[in-house]
Design a protein around this motif. Sequence first.
Motif, PDB file in Angstrom:
ATOM      1  N   ASN A 251      40.486  36.820  36.930  1.00  0.00           N
ATOM      2  CA  ASN A 251      41.525  37.788  36.590  1.00  0.00           C
ATOM      3  C   ASN A 251      41.356  38.421  35.217  1.00  0.00           C
ATOM      4  O   ASN A 251      42.094  39.333  34.876  1.00  0.00           O
ATOM      5  CB  ASN A 251      42.906  37.132  36.678  1.00  0.00           C
ATOM      6  CG  ASN A 251      43.291  36.839  38.104  1.00  0.00           C
ATOM      7  OD1 ASN A 251      42.880  37.531  39.019  1.00  0.00           O
ATOM      8  ND2 ASN A 251      44.073  35.803  38.300  1.00  0.00           N
ATOM      9  N   GLN A 252      40.423  37.978  34.405  1.00  0.00           N
ATOM     10  CA  GLN A 252      40.255  38.519  33.058  1.00  0.00           C
ATOM     11  C   GLN A 252      39.962  40.010  33.064  1.00  0.00           C
ATOM     12  O   GLN A 252      40.523  40.752  32.277  1.00  0.00           O
ATOM     13  CB  GLN A 252      39.144  37.783  32.310  1.00  0.00           C
ATOM     14  CG  GLN A 252      39.568  36.444  31.805  1.00  0.00           C
ATOM     15  CD  GLN A 252      38.442  35.716  31.088  1.00  0.00           C
ATOM     16  OE1 GLN A 252      37.300  36.155  31.093  1.00  0.00           O
ATOM     17  NE2 GLN A 252      38.773  34.604  30.483  1.00  0.00           N
TER      18      GLN A 252
ATOM     19  N   GLN B  46      42.938  26.666  38.506  1.00  0.00           N
ATOM     20  CA  GLN B  46      43.598  27.556  37.548  1.00  0.00           C
ATOM     21  C   GLN B  46      42.579  28.199  36.606  1.00  0.00           C
ATOM     22  O   GLN B  46      42.642  29.395  36.337  1.00  0.00           O
ATOM     23  CB  GLN B  46      44.649  26.780  36.741  1.00  0.00           C
ATOM     24  CG  GLN B  46      45.480  27.653  35.825  1.00  0.00           C
ATOM     25  CD  GLN B  46      46.289  28.681  36.599  1.00  0.00           C
ATOM     26  OE1 GLN B  46      46.901  28.361  37.619  1.00  0.00           O
ATOM     27  NE2 GLN B  46      46.303  29.906  36.142  1.00  0.00           N
ATOM     28  N   HIS B  47      41.623  27.416  36.123  1.00  0.00           N
ATOM     29  CA  HIS B  47      40.602  27.941  35.214  1.00  0.00           C
ATOM     30  C   HIS B  47      39.745  29.010  35.896  1.00  0.00           C
ATOM     31  O   HIS B  47      39.511  30.085  35.334  1.00  0.00           O
ATOM     32  CB  HIS B  47      39.721  26.799  34.698  1.00  0.00           C
ATOM     33  CG  HIS B  47      38.584  27.247  33.859  1.00  0.00           C
ATOM     34  ND1 HIS B  47      38.747  27.702  32.571  1.00  0.00           N
ATOM     35  CD2 HIS B  47      37.256  27.342  34.128  1.00  0.00           C
ATOM     36  CE1 HIS B  47      37.571  28.055  32.087  1.00  0.00           C
ATOM     37  NE2 HIS B  47      36.652  27.841  33.012  1.00  0.00           N
TER      38      HIS B  47
ATOM     39  N   THR C  45      40.493  30.792  38.561  1.00  0.00           N
ATOM     40  CA  THR C  45      41.346  31.951  38.844  1.00  0.00           C
ATOM     41  C   THR C  45      41.507  32.811  37.600  1.00  0.00           C
ATOM     42  O   THR C  45      41.425  34.043  37.670  1.00  0.00           O
ATOM     43  CB  THR C  45      42.726  31.495  39.352  1.00  0.00           C
ATOM     44  OG1 THR C  45      42.544  30.697  40.511  1.00  0.00           O
ATOM     45  CG2 THR C  45      43.609  32.677  39.686  1.00  0.00           C
ATOM     46  N   ASN C  46      41.719  32.182  36.449  1.00  0.00           N
ATOM     47  CA  ASN C  46      41.846  32.938  35.202  1.00  0.00           C
ATOM     48  C   ASN C  46      40.574  33.708  34.878  1.00  0.00           C
ATOM     49  O   ASN C  46      40.632  34.834  34.397  1.00  0.00           O
ATOM     50  CB  ASN C  46      42.194  32.006  34.044  1.00  0.00           C
ATOM     51  CG  ASN C  46      43.612  31.493  34.136  1.00  0.00           C
ATOM     52  OD1 ASN C  46      44.453  32.048  34.834  1.00  0.00           O
ATOM     53  ND2 ASN C  46      43.881  30.397  33.443  1.00  0.00           N
ATOM     54  N   LEU C  47      39.409  33.119  35.140  1.00  0.00           N
ATOM     55  CA  LEU C  47      38.149  33.824  34.901  1.00  0.00           C
ATOM     56  C   LEU C  47      38.038  35.069  35.770  1.00  0.00           C
ATOM     57  O   LEU C  47      37.604  36.124  35.317  1.00  0.00           O
ATOM     58  CB  LEU C  47      36.964  32.900  35.184  1.00  0.00           C
ATOM     59  CG  LEU C  47      36.749  31.742  34.218  1.00  0.00           C
ATOM     60  CD1 LEU C  47      35.627  30.842  34.722  1.00  0.00           C
ATOM     61  CD2 LEU C  47      36.432  32.242  32.830  1.00  0.00           C
TER      62      LEU C  47
ATOM     63  N   ASP D 268      40.859  42.209  35.277  1.00  0.00           N
ATOM     64  CA  ASP D 268      42.044  42.936  35.694  1.00  0.00           C
ATOM     65  C   ASP D 268      42.944  43.253  34.520  1.00  0.00           C
ATOM     66  O   ASP D 268      43.511  44.334  34.436  1.00  0.00           O
ATOM     67  CB  ASP D 268      42.838  42.133  36.743  1.00  0.00           C
ATOM     68  CG  ASP D 268      42.157  42.126  38.101  1.00  0.00           C
ATOM     69  OD1 ASP D 268      41.268  42.970  38.326  1.00  0.00           O
ATOM     70  OD2 ASP D 268      42.518  41.267  38.918  1.00  0.00           O
ATOM     71  N   VAL D 269      43.082  42.304  33.585  1.00  0.00           N
ATOM     72  CA  VAL D 269      43.944  42.513  32.423  1.00  0.00           C
ATOM     73  C   VAL D 269      43.374  43.632  31.562  1.00  0.00           C
ATOM     74  O   VAL D 269      44.099  44.519  31.121  1.00  0.00           O
ATOM     75  CB  VAL D 269      44.073  41.203  31.602  1.00  0.00           C
ATOM     76  CG1 VAL D 269      44.781  41.456  30.292  1.00  0.00           C
ATOM     77  CG2 VAL D 269      44.801  40.165  32.425  1.00  0.00           C
TER      78      VAL D 269
END
Length: 103
Positions: free
Chosen positions: A92-93, A85-86, A88-90, A95-96
Motif C-alpha cells: 500500500n505504500q 500487516q507488514h 500489506t503495508n508494503l 497508493d499513499v
Amino acid sequence: MLLNLIEVYEEVIHTNKAEGQKHYHLRPVVINRRFITFMREDPAMGAYLREGRLPETLSKDQRFTRISVARGNIGQDIIVLGDLQHVTNLFNQDDVRKRTLKG
C-alpha cells in the motif's frame, strides 16, 4: 507496481524412499501487485521454523505470508517473509504516494 520480497521455497530431494526429503531455502522475488488475488498469514511455516526445517538464519519470531498470484486461468501461491500487516503495508505504500497532492 513491483515489490521486492524474500520468498521461502521448497526443494524436494528425492531418495530411494517413496517420499522425498523437503528442504526450504530463501530467494529474492519481485511481485507485480496487480496480479495479487489474496494474501493470508501462513502459520504452517511458523511450525516448520520451530521444527528446524527452515534456514537457521531466520529469527524464531519470524512470521510468514502466503500470497496468491494470478497466472492466466490458474493461480500460484508463494510464501514470503513478514507478517500479513507488514506485507500489506508494503503493497500500500505506493497508493499513499499517488494520492498525495503535489503543488
